[in-house]
Design a protein around this motif. Structure first.
Motif, short mmCIF file in Angstrom:
data_model
loop_
_atom_site.label_atom_id
_atom_site.label_comp_id
_atom_site.label_asym_id
_atom_site.label_seq_id
_atom_site.Cartn_x
_atom_site.Cartn_y
_atom_site.Cartn_z
N ALA A 24 -0.93 -6.23 -15.74
CA ALA A 24 -1.74 -5.80 -14.60
C ALA A 24 -1.87 -6.94 -13.60
N LEU A 25 -1.63 -6.65 -12.34
CA LEU A 25 -1.77 -7.67 -11.29
C LEU A 25 -3.23 -7.73 -10.87
N ASP A 26 -4.01 -8.26 -11.78
CA ASP A 26 -5.46 -8.28 -11.60
C ASP A 26 -6.02 -9.45 -12.40
N GLY A 56 -6.46 1.68 0.87
CA GLY A 56 -6.56 0.31 1.35
C GLY A 56 -6.18 -0.75 0.35
N ASP A 57 -5.54 -0.37 -0.76
CA ASP A 57 -5.16 -1.33 -1.79
C ASP A 57 -3.65 -1.54 -1.76
N PRO A 58 -3.17 -2.68 -1.28
CA PRO A 58 -1.71 -2.90 -1.20
C PRO A 58 -1.06 -3.03 -2.56
N ARG A 59 -1.84 -3.23 -3.63
CA ARG A 59 -1.27 -3.36 -4.97
C ARG A 59 -1.29 -2.05 -5.75
N SER A 60 -1.65 -0.96 -5.11
CA SER A 60 -1.62 0.31 -5.84
C SER A 60 -0.23 0.93 -5.81
N HIS A 61 0.45 0.91 -4.66
CA HIS A 61 1.75 1.57 -4.55
C HIS A 61 2.79 0.70 -3.84
N GLY A 62 2.40 -0.43 -3.30
CA GLY A 62 3.32 -1.44 -2.81
C GLY A 62 4.45 -0.92 -1.95
N LEU A 63 5.68 -1.26 -2.35
CA LEU A 63 6.86 -0.89 -1.59
C LEU A 63 6.98 0.62 -1.41
N TRP A 64 6.64 1.37 -2.44
CA TRP A 64 6.83 2.82 -2.36
C TRP A 64 5.99 3.42 -1.22
N GLU A 65 4.77 2.93 -1.04
CA GLU A 65 3.96 3.46 0.06
C GLU A 65 4.52 3.02 1.40
#
Length: 427
Positions: free
Chosen positions: A305-307, A3-12
């Motif tokens: 890190a985008l955090d 549920g985290d869109p910033r973990s794998h982004g485009l690749w997922e």
């Protein structure tokens, strides 16, 4: 993922679905247990299964959840370390062996992609290491000299030729490596997993190892819902090691790295940037990288890190830096963003460890995960199959050692990236 869109982004969003996998349940037995389903773990499982061993992979989350599914997707040859320095760092024959193994790494990756029909947007147009200023030019000239002395197909390009290949005059020179290329990394990890399953391996996702017990002739690995007994164990968790075998995490300093991807660009814009579709990274200390995906999205990344506070700083830098490199992209937003951690070692070289009786591991890829992970996974499979002796591996066995001031250095990486990106590309 999770549920985290910033973990794998485009690749997922763009990878083909993973093969069907379920958590380990009940009792299972295998010749080899592999912990971690990234490039190393899936490569090891594939080569073990093809060699006739029964193999079961235990993955805490999903295939490619760690660094394998988050990176830029540059399939590079060699390491950050200069070729001539490897003999001094490792001694012989290991320096020459490692250089040969990883110089050939991209070919191993692309051969697997072709042999197993892995749909991962593979592009074999090479990569461009781009020089920022005269210091960068001198570094690349020396790197070119050392690789060319070994017969590698690399070529130093001047500023004019670099501008034609990249689409910007920002760089003083570049090193074109014809061995290299790009892939969609999460798609590649999933494809390796599918090939391993087709060869007879069992992969269990959602199955973190919570305990490992040496029973004398076998290892018993405990997950929340099952038990796996195996004669040998490969630990392939690298920078995302958690729980069992924490010593692997303690010797790696985490370097955060993020990527952001535009929407698919128009044909005119695509033709103006990287017309031959190489992947790029530069010589800055806080480096940048960029490449296209198959749909024409420009993927742009750097350290950070985008955090927290870094999210706004790195986002704003990304928009400024991209527009400075390619003014025609000013105003084009990023559609997706994601980040992860790179495992850095003291000397920027990977490690081979024995973590117990018949427990082996490679880790510490220092931002070069795709080709080394694939090659080292194959090496571990060959070692356990008995077709490669330990003293013939490309790395000597070493004992894990905690990295000095690890937490302080990890904080410094992120703070340094924020400071650099706050100031950079403003004028």
């Amino acid at each position: 993922m999770k549920g985290d869109p910033r973990s794998h982004g485009l690749w997922e969003r763009s990878a083909p679905p993973a093969p069907d996998m379920v958590p380990l349940s009940g009792d299972a037995v295998a010749d080899v247990a592999v912990v971690g389903a990234g490039f190393t773990g899936c490569s090891a499982a594939l080569h073990l299964a093809e060699g006739g061993a029964s193999v079961a992979v235990l993955e805490a989350a999903e295939v490619g959840f760690g660094g394998s599914g988050r990176n830029v997707g540059l399939v590079n040859a060699g390491l950050w370390v200069m070729p001539d320095d490897l003999s001094g760092a490792l001694g012989e024959p290991y320096g020459s062996r490692l250089l040969a193994a990883l110089g050939d790494g991209p070919r191993v990756v692309f051969d697997l992609v072709e042999r197993h029909g892995i749909a991962c947007e593979a592009e074999r147009q090479g990569t461009l290491h781009c020089a920022v200023g005269q210091k960068g030019s001198r570094e690349l000239a020396e790197r070119a000299r050392q690789w060319q002395a070994r017969g590698a197909p690399v070529r130093l390009l001047d500023a004019e030729e670099t501008a034609r290949k990249v689409g910007t005059t920002a760089y003083a020179a570049s090193l074109l490596d014809a061995r290299a290329g790009t892939i969609q990394p999460l798609a590649y990890a999933r494809g390796l997993a599918a090939a391993a399953i087709a060869a007879g391996a069992h992969i269990h996702t959602g199955s973190p190892v919570v305990a490992a017990t040496d029973e004398g002739t076998t290892w018993r690995l405990q997950t929340p819902d099952g038990t796996l007994r195996a004669r040998s164990v490969i630990v392939a968790t690298n920078a995302y090691t958690n729980g069992v075998w924490p010593v692997l995490r303690s010797e790696l300093v985490h370097l955060p790295y993020f990527n952001m991807a535009t929407r698919p660009l128009s044909d005119n814009l695509r033709r103006s940037i990287l017309p031959e579709r190489q992947g790029v990274w530069d010589t800055r200390d806080v480096l940048s990288s960029f490449r296209f995906d198959r749909a024409g999205r420009l993927v742009f990344g750097s350290v950070g890190a985008l955090d927290g506070l870094g999210l706004a700083i790195h986002r704003a830098w990304g928009r400024r830096a991209l527009a400075k490199l390619f003014p025609q992209l000013a105003g084009i937003p990023f559609e997706t963003e994601w980040y992860g951690s790179i495992g850095m070692t003291e000397n920027s070289l990977p490690r081979f460890h024995r973590l117990g009786r018949d427990v082996v591991s490679f880790s510490g890829y220092n931002g070069r995960g795709i080709a080394p992970g694939t090659v080292f996974g194959r090496c571990l499979a060959q070692l356990l199959l008995g077709t490669l002796r330990e003293d013939a591996l490309p790395l000597p066995v070493t004992d894990p050692a905690p990295a000095p001031r690890r937490r302080l250095r990890e904080a410094a990486y992120e703070l340094g990236a924020q400071v650099a990106h706050f100031a950079d590309a403003r004028f």
